[in-house]
Design an enzyme around this catalytic site. Structure first.
Site, PDB file in Angstrom:
ATOM      1  N   ASN A   9      50.925 -15.032  32.016  1.00 35.50           N
ATOM      2  CA  ASN A   9      50.925 -15.892  30.834  1.00 35.50           C
ATOM      3  C   ASN A   9      51.689 -15.188  29.721  1.00 35.50           C
ATOM      4  O   ASN A   9      51.189 -14.240  29.119  1.00 35.50           O
ATOM      5  CB  ASN A   9      49.486 -16.182  30.405  1.00 35.50           C
ATOM      6  CG  ASN A   9      49.406 -17.026  29.148  1.00 35.50           C
ATOM      7  OD1 ASN A   9      50.381 -17.671  28.762  1.00 35.50           O
ATOM      8  ND2 ASN A   9      48.257 -17.025  28.511  1.00 35.50           N
ATOM      9  N   LYS A  11      52.536 -16.315  26.826  1.00 42.31           N
ATOM     10  CA  LYS A  11      52.097 -16.708  25.478  1.00 42.31           C
ATOM     11  C   LYS A  11      53.306 -16.959  24.576  1.00 42.31           C
ATOM     12  O   LYS A  11      54.319 -17.462  25.032  1.00 42.31           O
ATOM     13  CB  LYS A  11      51.144 -15.648  24.917  1.00 42.31           C
ATOM     14  CG  LYS A  11      49.964 -15.376  25.854  1.00 42.31           C
ATOM     15  CD  LYS A  11      48.902 -14.479  25.243  1.00 42.31           C
ATOM     16  CE  LYS A  11      47.785 -14.238  26.234  1.00 42.31           C
ATOM     17  NZ  LYS A  11      46.683 -13.433  25.650  1.00 42.31           N
ATOM     18  N   HIS A  97      42.659 -22.177  27.257  1.00 40.74           N
ATOM     19  CA  HIS A  97      42.703 -20.743  26.978  1.00 40.74           C
ATOM     20  C   HIS A  97      41.931 -20.456  25.690  1.00 40.74           C
ATOM     21  O   HIS A  97      41.937 -21.248  24.751  1.00 40.74           O
ATOM     22  CB  HIS A  97      44.150 -20.274  26.841  1.00 40.74           C
ATOM     23  CG  HIS A  97      44.302 -18.793  26.857  1.00 40.74           C
ATOM     24  ND1 HIS A  97      44.028 -18.005  25.762  1.00 40.74           N
ATOM     25  CD2 HIS A  97      44.683 -17.937  27.844  1.00 40.74           C
ATOM     26  CE1 HIS A  97      44.248 -16.741  26.064  1.00 40.74           C
ATOM     27  NE2 HIS A  97      44.644 -16.671  27.325  1.00 40.74           N
ATOM     28  N   GLU A  99      42.440 -18.657  23.236  1.00 43.35           N
ATOM     29  CA  GLU A  99      43.222 -18.654  22.000  1.00 43.35           C
ATOM     30  C   GLU A  99      43.398 -20.073  21.465  1.00 43.35           C
ATOM     31  O   GLU A  99      43.492 -20.278  20.257  1.00 43.35           O
ATOM     32  CB  GLU A  99      44.573 -17.975  22.245  1.00 43.35           C
ATOM     33  CG  GLU A  99      44.417 -16.485  22.483  1.00 43.35           C
ATOM     34  CD  GLU A  99      45.575 -15.847  23.230  1.00 43.35           C
ATOM     35  OE1 GLU A  99      45.487 -14.640  23.496  1.00 43.35           O
ATOM     36  OE2 GLU A  99      46.551 -16.553  23.557  1.00 43.35           O
ATOM     37  N   GLU A 169      37.961 -15.547  31.496  1.00 41.17           N
ATOM     38  CA  GLU A 169      38.521 -14.608  30.542  1.00 41.17           C
ATOM     39  C   GLU A 169      37.518 -14.355  29.417  1.00 41.17           C
ATOM     40  O   GLU A 169      37.386 -15.177  28.502  1.00 41.17           O
ATOM     41  CB  GLU A 169      39.807 -15.175  29.924  1.00 41.17           C
ATOM     42  CG  GLU A 169      40.981 -15.267  30.883  1.00 41.17           C
ATOM     43  CD  GLU A 169      42.279 -15.442  30.107  1.00 41.17           C
ATOM     44  OE1 GLU A 169      43.198 -14.650  30.348  1.00 41.17           O
ATOM     45  OE2 GLU A 169      42.370 -16.347  29.269  1.00 41.17           O
ATOM     46  N   GLY A 175      43.684  -9.102  25.182  1.00 39.49           N
ATOM     47  CA  GLY A 175      44.595  -8.428  24.275  1.00 39.49           C
ATOM     48  C   GLY A 175      44.000  -7.253  23.523  1.00 39.49           C
ATOM     49  O   GLY A 175      44.623  -6.721  22.611  1.00 39.49           O
ATOM     50  N   SER A 215      43.083  -8.166  29.674  1.00 34.74           N
ATOM     51  CA  SER A 215      43.621  -6.801  29.747  1.00 34.74           C
ATOM     52  C   SER A 215      43.737  -6.302  31.188  1.00 34.74           C
ATOM     53  O   SER A 215      43.348  -5.172  31.505  1.00 34.74           O
ATOM     54  CB  SER A 215      42.778  -5.847  28.897  1.00 34.74           C
ATOM     55  OG  SER A 215      42.803  -6.234  27.537  1.00 34.74           O
TER      56      SER A 215
END
Length: 254
Positions: A9, A11, A97, A99, A169, A175, A215
């Protein structure tokens, strides 16, 4: 036996030239696709250029989008439809996701609508779920994640589960450099698979892929996929560099 699946991904990263250069290198790799599935998830502006490289090389690497709108078309400025994505070579979309959930306010109900739109129009989906740090510290991480799965799959028939991958996730690991320990990740993957079994039956539970994100690095991918219920990874930062992403893929076939 579920074949490991590794998706990168990207991003909101990589200009056109950078995306093409990275794709060229990945597509030229001697990947054993009998032992691992691989996908790239670029930004919208890089989808078609990446698709052209993948198509020209004849690789089995799949192409996915980072998002999709639930309507087929219309006055939705800034959005992209399933048919648009399919027309530039996408075979799946990434949905829910963290985010997008936590920064852009996407709800479980919206993610469910997007999933139905994908299934109805012949696009596969990776559905992301996972708890926040507060939810983990409150010891409701398992219940929260399974709840997200149930809400995402509301109204989805068993026959379409082959078109869906679940990506666990934990929000606190994305991240940050922190990774859920293999036992912690396995706990959630097992709980999700148990939920699928209770809702759709043992066969469906044994076949659906549940991958881990947060990560992921070359150093930890092997121990993760060696767990019984972890079927691969959704890779963020490490997918932006050829050396690390290539090593992650290699470590899935050793």
């Amino acid at each position: 036996m579920r074949k490991p699946f590794i998706a990168g991904n990207w991003k909101m990263n990589l200009t056109l030239d950078m995306a093409q250069e990275l794709t060229d290198k990945i597509a030229a790799e001697n990947i054993d696709f009998n032992r691992v599935g691989v996908a790239l998830i670029p930004s919208y502006t890089n989808l078609y250029p990446v698709y052209k490289i993948l198509k020209s090389t004849g690789t089995e690497i799949r192409l996915g989008s980072q998002n999709v709108h639930f309507e087929k078309n219309g006055a939705y400025t800034g959005e992209v439809s399933v048919e648009m994505l399919k027309s530039v070579g996408c075979t799946f979309a990434l949905l829910g996701h963290s985010e997008r959930r936590n920064i852009l306010g996407e709800t479980d109900e919206l993610i469910n609508k997007k999933l139905h739109s994908c299934i109805d129009q012949g696009l596969d989906a990776i559905v992301c779920v996972g708890e926040t740090l507060n939810e983990r510290e409150a010891h409701i991480h398992k219940e929260q994640t399974v709840s997200q799965v149930g809400k995402a799959l509301k109204g989805i028939e068993k026959k379409f589960l082959n078109n869906i991958i679940i990506a666990y996730e934990p929000v606190w690991a994305i991240g940050t450099g922190k990774t859920a320990g293999k036992e912690d990740a396995e706990e959630i993957h097992s709980a999700v698979r148990d939920f699928i079994k209770s809702k759709y039956g043992e066969e469906a539970a044994s076949e659906i892929k549940i991958i881990y994100g947060g990560s992921v690095k070359p150093e930890n991918i092997k121990e993760l996929i060696n767990m019984e219920n972890i079927d691969g990874a959704l890779v963020g930062g490490a997918s932006l560099k050829f050396e690390s992403f290539s090593k992650i893929i290699q470590n899935c076939t050793i």
